[in-house]
Motif scaffolding. Structure first.
Motif, short mmCIF file in Angstrom:
data_model
loop_
_atom_site.label_atom_id
_atom_site.label_comp_id
_atom_site.label_asym_id
_atom_site.label_seq_id
_atom_site.Cartn_x
_atom_site.Cartn_y
_atom_site.Cartn_z
N ASP A 156 -5.91 14.81 -0.53
CA ASP A 156 -6.70 14.84 0.70
C ASP A 156 -5.77 14.55 1.87
O ASP A 156 -5.57 13.40 2.25
CB ASP A 156 -7.84 13.82 0.63
N PHE A 157 -5.20 15.59 2.43
CA PHE A 157 -4.23 15.43 3.49
C PHE A 157 -4.86 14.89 4.77
O PHE A 157 -4.19 14.25 5.57
CB PHE A 157 -3.51 16.75 3.78
N THR A 158 -6.14 15.13 4.97
CA THR A 158 -6.81 14.65 6.19
C THR A 158 -6.92 13.13 6.21
O THR A 158 -7.02 12.53 7.27
CB THR A 158 -8.21 15.26 6.35
N ALA A 159 -6.88 12.50 5.05
CA ALA A 159 -6.98 11.05 4.97
C ALA A 159 -5.63 10.37 5.10
O ALA A 159 -5.56 9.15 5.24
CB ALA A 159 -7.65 10.64 3.66
N MET A 160 -4.55 11.14 5.07
CA MET A 160 -3.20 10.57 5.14
C MET A 160 -2.79 10.32 6.58
O MET A 160 -3.10 11.12 7.47
CB MET A 160 -2.17 11.52 4.52
N THR A 161 -2.06 9.23 6.77
CA THR A 161 -1.45 9.01 8.08
C THR A 161 -0.24 9.93 8.19
O THR A 161 0.21 10.50 7.20
CB THR A 161 -0.98 7.55 8.24
N PRO A 206 2.97 9.13 8.67
CA PRO A 206 4.08 8.71 7.79
C PRO A 206 3.81 8.98 6.31
O PRO A 206 4.71 9.36 5.57
CB PRO A 206 4.21 7.21 8.06
N GLU A 207 2.57 8.79 5.86
CA GLU A 207 2.23 9.06 4.46
C GLU A 207 2.38 10.54 4.14
O GLU A 207 2.93 10.92 3.10
CB GLU A 207 0.79 8.63 4.16
N PHE A 208 1.89 11.36 5.06
CA PHE A 208 1.95 12.81 4.86
C PHE A 208 3.41 13.27 4.87
O PHE A 208 3.82 14.09 4.04
CB PHE A 208 1.15 13.51 5.95
N ARG A 209 4.20 12.73 5.78
CA ARG A 209 5.63 13.08 5.84
C ARG A 209 6.32 12.72 4.53
O ARG A 209 7.10 13.51 3.99
CB ARG A 209 6.29 12.36 7.00
N GLN A 210 6.02 11.54 4.01
CA GLN A 210 6.62 11.11 2.75
C GLN A 210 6.22 12.06 1.61
O GLN A 210 7.03 12.42 0.77
CB GLN A 210 6.22 9.67 2.42
N TYR A 211 4.94 12.47 1.61
CA TYR A 211 4.48 13.41 0.59
C TYR A 211 5.27 14.72 0.67
O TYR A 211 5.72 15.25 -0.35
CB TYR A 211 2.98 13.70 0.76
N ILE A 212 5.45 15.22 1.89
CA ILE A 212 6.20 16.47 2.09
C ILE A 212 7.63 16.32 1.57
O ILE A 212 8.16 17.21 0.91
CB ILE A 212 6.21 16.87 3.57
#
Length: 70
Positions: free
Chosen positions: A5-10, A12-18
């Motif tokens: 759920d990318f919409t729930a990520m901040t 920095p969290e989303f960047r780390q996932y990428i």
């Protein structure tokens, strides 16, 4: 594997996932679409020595703008 759920990520969290899932092109596109600033200034590449001489000031302005938004 279930979809994240990318919409729930901040950001920095989303960047780390990428960074950890570089093969996930769909996530990268969502990240770009979500965090792209339509008002961001785009500076052309320097074409002369004079352009390069002005770069430090342009870079300083950019960093200040990033601090204000962050």
């Amino acid at each position: 594997m279930s979809k994240r759920d990318f919409t729930a990520m901040t950001r920095p969290e989303f960047r780390q996932y990428i960074l950890e899932h570089r093969e996930d092109e769909e996530a990268l596109q969502i990240y770009i679409d979500r965090f792209q600033n339509p008002n961001a200034k785009v500076y052309p590449a320097p074409k002369s020595l004079e352009d390069l001489e002005n770069f430090p000031e342009i870079h300083r302005q950019h960093l200040e703008q990033q601090r204000q938004q962050g």
